[in-house]
Write a protein that holds these residues in place. Structure first.
Motif, mmCIF file in Angstrom:
data_model
loop_
_atom_site.group_PDB
_atom_site.id
_atom_site.type_symbol
_atom_site.label_atom_id
_atom_site.label_comp_id
_atom_site.label_asym_id
_atom_site.label_seq_id
_atom_site.Cartn_x
_atom_site.Cartn_y
_atom_site.Cartn_z
ATOM 1 N N THR A 2 0.831 -1.213 0.000
ATOM 2 C CA THR A 2 0.000 0.000 0.000
ATOM 3 C C THR A 2 0.863 1.259 0.000
ATOM 4 O O THR A 2 0.464 2.277 -0.579
ATOM 5 C CB THR A 2 -0.934 0.012 1.218
ATOM 6 O OG1 THR A 2 -0.173 -0.196 2.428
ATOM 7 C CG2 THR A 2 -1.963 -1.107 1.108
ATOM 8 N N TYR A 3 2.052 1.196 0.610
ATOM 9 C CA TYR A 3 2.970 2.336 0.558
ATOM 10 C C TYR A 3 3.382 2.619 -0.882
ATOM 11 O O TYR A 3 3.383 3.774 -1.341
ATOM 12 C CB TYR A 3 4.205 2.045 1.417
ATOM 13 C CG TYR A 3 5.337 3.035 1.227
ATOM 14 C CD1 TYR A 3 5.333 4.256 1.892
ATOM 15 C CD2 TYR A 3 6.406 2.749 0.386
ATOM 16 C CE1 TYR A 3 6.362 5.160 1.729
ATOM 17 C CE2 TYR A 3 7.435 3.654 0.207
ATOM 18 C CZ TYR A 3 7.415 4.852 0.879
ATOM 19 O OH TYR A 3 8.435 5.749 0.700
ATOM 20 N N ARG A 4 3.723 1.553 -1.615
ATOM 21 C CA ARG A 4 4.109 1.718 -3.021
ATOM 22 C C ARG A 4 2.936 2.232 -3.845
ATOM 23 O O ARG A 4 3.111 3.080 -4.741
ATOM 24 C CB ARG A 4 4.595 0.388 -3.591
ATOM 25 C CG ARG A 4 5.982 -0.033 -3.117
ATOM 26 C CD ARG A 4 6.371 -1.373 -3.742
ATOM 27 N NE ARG A 4 6.329 -1.305 -5.196
ATOM 28 C CZ ARG A 4 5.948 -2.316 -5.988
ATOM 29 N NH1 ARG A 4 5.531 -3.449 -5.445
ATOM 30 N NH2 ARG A 4 5.966 -2.177 -7.292
ATOM 31 N N LEU A 5 1.726 1.730 -3.574
ATOM 32 C CA LEU A 5 0.555 2.188 -4.326
ATOM 33 C C LEU A 5 0.312 3.684 -4.109
ATOM 34 O O LEU A 5 0.069 4.434 -5.062
ATOM 35 C CB LEU A 5 -0.681 1.387 -3.912
ATOM 36 C CG LEU A 5 -0.823 -0.017 -4.496
ATOM 37 C CD1 LEU A 5 -1.996 -0.751 -3.857
ATOM 38 C CD2 LEU A 5 -1.002 0.040 -6.010
ATOM 39 N N ARG A 6 0.380 4.113 -2.847
ATOM 40 C CA ARG A 6 0.183 5.547 -2.569
ATOM 41 C C ARG A 6 1.273 6.384 -3.231
ATOM 42 O O ARG A 6 1.005 7.449 -3.794
ATOM 43 C CB ARG A 6 0.178 5.793 -1.060
ATOM 44 C CG ARG A 6 -1.058 5.299 -0.347
ATOM 45 C CD ARG A 6 -1.122 5.840 1.076
ATOM 46 N NE ARG A 6 -2.289 5.329 1.778
ATOM 47 C CZ ARG A 6 -2.266 4.268 2.585
ATOM 48 N NH1 ARG A 6 -1.121 3.621 2.788
ATOM 49 N NH2 ARG A 6 -3.363 3.858 3.181
ATOM 50 N N ARG A 7 2.512 5.903 -3.147
ATOM 51 C CA ARG A 7 3.628 6.643 -3.755
ATOM 52 C C ARG A 7 3.459 6.724 -5.266
ATOM 53 O O ARG A 7 3.639 7.796 -5.872
ATOM 54 C CB ARG A 7 4.942 5.939 -3.413
ATOM 55 C CG ARG A 7 6.189 6.632 -3.935
ATOM 56 C CD ARG A 7 7.376 5.700 -3.863
ATOM 57 N NE ARG A 7 7.165 4.529 -4.717
ATOM 58 C CZ ARG A 7 7.953 3.458 -4.693
ATOM 59 N NH1 ARG A 7 8.952 3.397 -3.829
ATOM 60 N NH2 ARG A 7 7.713 2.432 -5.494
ATOM 61 N N ASP A 8 3.106 5.612 -5.909
ATOM 62 C CA ASP A 8 2.927 5.598 -7.361
ATOM 63 C C ASP A 8 1.751 6.473 -7.784
ATOM 64 O O ASP A 8 1.800 7.129 -8.832
ATOM 65 C CB ASP A 8 2.715 4.166 -7.847
ATOM 66 C CG ASP A 8 3.952 3.299 -7.682
ATOM 67 O OD1 ASP A 8 5.033 3.869 -7.430
ATOM 68 O OD2 ASP A 8 3.843 2.064 -7.790
ATOM 69 N N MET A 9 0.680 6.486 -6.970
ATOM 70 C CA MET A 9 -0.472 7.316 -7.318
ATOM 71 C C MET A 9 -0.147 8.802 -7.162
ATOM 72 O O MET A 9 -0.578 9.628 -7.977
ATOM 73 C CB MET A 9 -1.668 6.932 -6.454
ATOM 74 C CG MET A 9 -2.212 5.543 -6.750
ATOM 75 S SD MET A 9 -3.659 5.137 -5.768
ATOM 76 C CE MET A 9 -4.895 6.145 -6.589
ATOM 77 N N ALA A 10 0.604 9.147 -6.114
ATOM 78 C CA ALA A 10 0.994 10.548 -5.918
ATOM 79 C C ALA A 10 1.866 11.019 -7.075
ATOM 80 O O ALA A 10 1.719 12.150 -7.566
ATOM 81 C CB ALA A 10 1.724 10.712 -4.588
#
Length: 616
Positions: free
Chosen positions: A128-136
């Motif tokens: 989920t950290y990677r998902l948030r980072r990629d979405m940002a």
């Protein structure tokens, strides 16, 4: 967002944007989305394998426990019978040995569960950290047209609610599904190892339970849906009332708003009561059916024990297994709903990550350091529309010399703000060319191009932080002295010094603790600090009073010296000293010239606009 761009109506959502309680949101492509999720988690495949191993191991050790405990019961029962019949009595050493084995098994099972829980939590949070980072990062690469066609709440919900749904789904459903399936298979094997006839009798409970559960779910589903729908209505009414409380009170509509709220709240109450009542019936019904199964197993098991087919300990073990058998079945039903919701959320997230991106860089870009930009701008037969069937700018041509002050005026929808967005490449033109210093803006990297511009919009944007931090946003490495100098140039320094904490005063969310005019002054100070070569002022003084406007106009005149400036204005008093005024209508320039030249044409469109503002 421009006045010309179409806006979607605001959608009312329930608290936290969640789905209906008891209702399951299903993905459009379940297998495909799960495949994307597994590929995204590919770097953690070894950790996931360890989770599976430890979860299965923990479950197996816990399944063996009742059988061993049954052996201890059998040993105790046989010892009592032996003592009654005059034998050696209870063998406490054997019972102690069995119980030590049992404690060891449960300890290992708990240790395995603890280890798999830690590993799965780490995998979930890293994913989920990677998902948030990629979405940002994705947000910064998306074109403006994406945000013009989406509600801000939808994008925000992706980063918050949908990511949380994925996190909860991975952390809870993955391991629970593994343990539930393992438990069902393992318990069934252990039950069959005790006696296959009693196992068949126990399994008769399942279709009876499934029938009652399906009937309850069928009747409660519509009430759950109604509950969530009206939860959204109630939430929307409260949000609208609080958002426009001053308007509600100004028109004395408190009673009407309260009446509308009570109606929606009453409907919500009845839907929630019925849904919760029906879902609450499920547990006692399941208990009743389960107890019927226990009675049948106890009667049949007692008969088999008397006949010598099984031992007393086997009956105890079987009842424990029967209790353990129904629980994972209910868990799988719950987990399947959670997986569906998680997959639906992941589908939306991956759809966002796969959106077409704006090309940030250009092959062999023109070096565009801000200090090297001169500010000569040319529009050559520019044509553009937000949609192919809705052209906003038809055929726009204009030449702007270095340091000129260009005013763009016209009625709402004429294409004024759109023109500025094309200049900064928030959108790309359909045909024609726009050049800066003789080079097409498409030859610049977007970030380099925008670095040469400074923009002050009609809609101010300030973030939660100090006044000093908001001004310094225009130049992050600016000194305190440069910040103060910019504030003085924007005629806002005196106001700041009257505040309790001066430049260190904290602005709240949306900066509502200062006036609209003061917010505009701060954004002008931010632009002054950035020291751009080309200025864009979109109704920059529309939110201030006449006296403040005069002070700002004086500061802006000093700022615009030597810089190419584009001024979008409805108040024609602010652009009298412009070097060139472009009058736009329906996407075309219909008049151009200085203020005096345009007024001289008494039958012209500009003269008509000017007279309409000042004739009274």
């Amino acid at each position: 967002m421009s006045n010309e761009a179409s806006q979607s109506n605001r959608r009312r959502r329930g608290p936290m944007g969640g789905g209906p309680i008891g209702a399951v949101e299903k993905p459009k492509d379940f297998k495909g989305t799960l495949g994307k999720m597994f590929r995204y988690m590919g770097r953690y495949k070894f950790a996931v394998l360890l989770v599976v191993i430890f979860a299965v191991g923990s479950t197996i050790f816990s399944i063996i426990g009742p059988k061993i405990l049954g052996n201890a019961t059998t040993e105790l029962f046989n010892g009592l019978i032996s003592k009654v019949s005059g034998g050696s009595g209870i063998n406490f050493d054997e019972i102690a040995r069995i119980l030590l084995w049992l404690i060891g098994l449960y300890a290992v099972s708990s240790l395995f569960a603890f280890i798999q829980g830690i590993i799965m939590t780490q995998v979930t949070q890293k994913t989920t950290y990677r998902l948030r980072r990629d979405m940002a990062a994705k947000i910064n690469r998306l074109p403006m047209k994406f945000f013009d066609s989406k509600q801000h709440g939808e994008v925000l919900s992706l980063v918050t609610n949908d990511i949380d749904t994925i996190s909860n789904g991975l952390n809870q459903s993955a391991t629970q599904l593994i343990t539930s399936v393992t438990t069902i298979v393992g318990v069934l094997v252990m039950m069959l190892s005790i006696d296959w006839i009693i196992t068949l009798v126990a399994l008769l409970v399942l279709p009876i339970s499934a029938f009652f559960v399906s009937q309850v779910v069928k009747r409660s589903q519509k009430y759950f849906k109604a509950q969530q729908d009206y939860l959204g209505h109630v939430n929307g009414q409260v949000e609208e009332t609080f958002g426009g409380l001053d308007v509600v009170q100004a028109f004395n509509h408190e009673e009407e708003d309260l009446k509308a709220f009570n109606q929606a709240n009453d409907t919500l109450y009845h839907a929630a009561w019925k849904s919760q009542f029906l879902s609450g019936m499920m547990h006692p019904v399941m208990m009743f059916v389960g107890n019927l199964g226990y009675v049948m197993v106890a009667i049949l098991g007692g008969y088999f024990a008397v006949s010598g087919r099984i031992t007393v300990g086997n009956i105890q073990s079987f009842i424990q297994y029967m209790r353990s058998f129904t629980q994972p079945i209910a868990q799988i039903a719950q987990v399947s709903n959670m997986i569906q919701s998680m997959t639906a959320a992941a589908e939306r997230v991956f759809a966002f990550l796969e959106e077409e991106e704006e090309a940030q860089n250009t092959d062999a870009p023109v070096p565009a350091r801000a200090e090297n930009v001169q500010g000569e701008v040319t529009f050559d037969h520019v044509r553009f529309g937000y949609h192919k069937d809705n052209v906003i700018i038809h055929d726009f041509s204009a030449e702007v010399q270095k340091g000129q002050k260009i005013a763009i005026v016209g009625p709402t929808g004429a294409g004024k703000t759109t023109l500025v967005k094309l200049l900064m490449r928030f959108y790309d033109i359909d045909s024609g060319t726009i050049t800066i210093d003789g080079r097409s803006i498409c030859d610049f990297d977007r970030s380099d191009l925008r670095q040469a511009f400074g923009m002050v919009l009609q809609d101010t944007w300030l973030f939660s932080g100090t006044i000093k931090e908001n001004i310094r946003y225009g130049k992050l490495d600016a000194t305190d002295e440069e910040v103060v100098a910019a504030a003085k140039a924007a005629k806002v320094h005196r106001f700041i010094t009257t505040l309790p904490e001066g430049y260190n005063m904290e602005l709240n969310e949306d900066a509502t603790n200062i006036s609209q005019g003061q917010k505009q002054l701060l954004t002008i100070a931010r632009t002054i600090l950035a020291d751009p070569k080309i200025l864009i002022l979109d109704e920059a003084t529309s939110s201030v009073d006449t006296r403040t406007e005069e002070r700002i106009q004086e500061a802006m005149d000093n700022l615009m010296k030597g810089r190419t400036s584009f001024i979008i204005a409805h108040r024609l008093s602010t652009i009298r000293n412009a070097d060139l005024i472009l009058v736009m209508k329906d996407g075309d320039i219909i008049e151009q010239g200085t203020h005096e030249e345009l007024l001289a044409n008494t039958n012209g469109f500009y003269a008509s606009m000017y007279q309409s503002q000042f004739s009274a």
